[in-house]
Design a protein around this motif. Structure first.
Motif, short mmCIF file in Angstrom:
data_model
loop_
_atom_site.label_atom_id
_atom_site.label_comp_id
_atom_site.label_asym_id
_atom_site.label_seq_id
_atom_site.Cartn_x
_atom_site.Cartn_y
_atom_site.Cartn_z
N GLU A 80 103.51 45.28 -9.48
CA GLU A 80 102.75 44.10 -9.03
C GLU A 80 101.43 44.51 -8.39
N ILE A 81 101.48 45.56 -7.58
CA ILE A 81 100.25 46.05 -6.93
C ILE A 81 99.26 46.53 -7.98
N LYS A 82 99.78 47.27 -8.95
CA LYS A 82 98.94 47.82 -10.03
C LYS A 82 98.25 46.70 -10.81
N ASN A 83 98.95 45.58 -10.99
CA ASN A 83 98.42 44.46 -11.76
C ASN A 83 97.61 43.47 -10.92
N THR A 84 97.51 43.73 -9.62
CA THR A 84 96.74 42.86 -8.75
C THR A 84 95.26 42.99 -9.07
N THR A 85 94.56 41.87 -9.21
CA THR A 85 93.13 41.87 -9.53
C THR A 85 92.34 42.61 -8.46
N GLY A 86 91.54 43.56 -8.88
CA GLY A 86 90.71 44.31 -7.94
C GLY A 86 91.26 45.66 -7.54
N VAL A 87 92.47 45.97 -7.95
CA VAL A 87 93.08 47.26 -7.61
C VAL A 87 92.70 48.31 -8.65
N ALA A 88 92.16 49.42 -8.18
CA ALA A 88 91.74 50.48 -9.10
C ALA A 88 92.88 51.46 -9.38
N GLU A 89 93.61 51.82 -8.35
CA GLU A 89 94.72 52.76 -8.50
C GLU A 89 95.73 52.58 -7.37
N VAL A 90 96.95 53.01 -7.63
CA VAL A 90 98.00 52.92 -6.61
C VAL A 90 98.89 54.15 -6.70
N GLN A 91 99.24 54.71 -5.55
CA GLN A 91 100.11 55.89 -5.51
C GLN A 91 101.28 55.63 -4.57
N TYR A 92 102.44 56.11 -4.98
CA TYR A 92 103.66 55.90 -4.20
C TYR A 92 103.93 57.13 -3.34
N SER A 93 104.26 56.91 -2.08
CA SER A 93 104.61 57.99 -1.17
C SER A 93 105.94 57.66 -0.50
N PRO A 94 107.04 58.32 -0.93
CA PRO A 94 108.36 58.03 -0.32
C PRO A 94 108.36 58.44 1.15
N LYS A 95 109.33 57.93 1.87
CA LYS A 95 109.36 58.17 3.31
C LYS A 95 109.53 59.65 3.67
N GLU A 96 110.12 60.42 2.75
CA GLU A 96 110.23 61.87 2.98
C GLU A 96 108.84 62.52 3.04
N ASP A 97 107.97 62.10 2.13
CA ASP A 97 106.60 62.63 2.14
C ASP A 97 105.83 62.17 3.38
N GLU A 98 106.09 60.95 3.81
CA GLU A 98 105.44 60.45 5.01
C GLU A 98 105.85 61.27 6.23
N LEU A 99 107.13 61.64 6.28
CA LEU A 99 107.60 62.47 7.40
C LEU A 99 106.96 63.85 7.36
N ASN A 100 106.83 64.42 6.16
CA ASN A 100 106.19 65.73 6.03
C ASN A 100 104.74 65.70 6.54
N LYS A 101 104.06 64.59 6.30
CA LYS A 101 102.68 64.45 6.80
C LYS A 101 102.66 64.46 8.32
N LEU A 102 103.62 63.77 8.92
CA LEU A 102 103.69 63.75 10.38
C LEU A 102 104.01 65.14 10.94
N VAL A 103 104.88 65.87 10.25
CA VAL A 103 105.21 67.23 10.68
C VAL A 103 103.97 68.11 10.65
N LEU A 104 103.16 67.99 9.60
CA LEU A 104 101.93 68.78 9.51
C LEU A 104 100.96 68.44 10.63
N ASP A 105 100.95 67.17 11.01
CA ASP A 105 100.00 66.73 12.04
C ASP A 105 100.49 66.99 13.46
N PHE A 106 101.80 66.83 13.69
CA PHE A 106 102.31 66.85 15.06
C PHE A 106 103.35 67.94 15.36
N GLY A 107 103.70 68.72 14.35
CA GLY A 107 104.58 69.84 14.63
C GLY A 107 105.98 69.72 14.06
N GLU A 108 106.67 70.87 14.04
CA GLU A 108 107.99 70.98 13.42
C GLU A 108 109.10 70.23 14.17
N ASP A 109 108.82 69.83 15.38
CA ASP A 109 109.85 69.12 16.15
C ASP A 109 110.30 67.85 15.46
#
Length: 295
Positions: A80-109
């Motif tokens: 639906e997002i991909k077919n929304t008028t005005g959208v050029a591209e869309v990428q999916y980021s599962p919650k595991e990847d989101e957590l990895n980003k936080l680890v990189l920013d705030f530490g291994e804890d």
């Protein structure tokens, strides 16, 4: 135009420039300063435009997915997002990847949350036209299974407003400088014409056409424009070479914005300065001569 006549026009224009030494010097100096300012402004504005374009391209819409959405619902939302008028591209980021980003920013804890990850799955979308990011974000926000849509509300509008204002102000300043240069050359040519008005009247009385009289003055304006462009081209090239040499490595290390490459950018700026010099010289001369041909 015959070759002999063309040669005469060129000789007359060059003779007039050498004969009116101080006026030529004054006009060329004024045009030099004006074109130098134009060249510097163009150099700054083109790099600001690149920075603006890079910033606009980096603007993303963060679509946070509802925790209750299963894989089928997530896949449907992505479509639906991909077919929304005005959208050029869309990428999916599962919650595991989101957590990895936080680890990189705030530490291994934060690895402690791997077993019971409290984060949401996320989509990152970009608008075809970055200026319409807010409109596209609102369309996506109306879709099912979207928990929250973030796009830097308030900050994005201010950013785009600042970038548009900077572009418009730069364009106005450049146009103002060009008209100033035209005015200066026009006055110089007008003084020359006043001194030779009697000759022009005699030429008109013996049957010389307006264009026959006008061409030497137009050529004179062209020479003034070319002479006035030489120093700005040299200084702008030297200035940008040193700025690019010093700043580019530092900006690359800090992952900040990038300057336009020295080549072919500087050759484009130089060609623009030379072209502007010729055009304002020719136009200034043309406008000055027109008034004095009404005999």
């Amino acid at each position: 135009m015959k070759t002999r006549t063309a040669g005469r026009h060129f000789r007359d224009s060059l003779r007039s420039i050498s004969r009116n030494g101080w006026m030529t010097f004054a006009s060329v100096s004024a045009v030099t300063v004006t074109l130098l300012l134009v060249g510097v402004f163009v150099m700054i504005m083109m790099n600001l435009n690149k920075v603006a374009d890079d910033l606009e391209k980096d603007v993303e819409i963060k679509v946070i997915v509802e925790l209750t959405a299963d894989e089928a619902a997530i896949a449907a939302l992505q479509e639906e997002i991909k077919n929304t008028t005005g959208v050029a591209e869309v990428q999916y980021s599962p919650k595991e990847d989101e957590l990895n980003k936080l680890v990189l920013d705030f530490g291994e804890d934060l690895r402690l949350f791997e077993q019971q990850n409290p984060l949401h799955n996320v989509f990152y979308a970009k608008a075809v036209n970055p200026q319409e990011t807010e409109k596209v974000a609102k369309k996506i926000d109306s879709l099912d299974n979207t928990f929250e849509v973030k796009y830097g509300e308030g900050k994005i509008e201010k950013l785009f407003s600042f970038l548009n204002t900077s572009r418009n102000v730069g364009l106005v300043l450049i146009l103002a400088l060009l008209f100033t240069a035209m005015f200066l050359i026009s006055n110089t040519i007008r003084i020359t014409i006043v001194a030779r008005r009697r000759d022009i009247e005699i030429m008109k009385l013996v049957g010389a056409t307006n264009w026959f009289i006008r061409i030497p003055f137009i050529l004179e304006g062209m020479w003034l424009g070319i002479l006035g462009a030489i120093i700005p081209i040299t200084l702008v090239t030297t200035l940008y070479y040193n700025i690019h040499k010093v700043l580019s490595p530092k900006l690359a290390q800090g992952n900040l914005f990038e300057l336009l490459d020295f080549s072919p950018f500087i050759y484009q700026v130089n060609a623009l300065i030379l072209l502007m010099g010729v055009l304002i010289g020719v136009w200034g001369s043309f406008m000055s001569v027109r008034k004095f041909l009404r005999v």
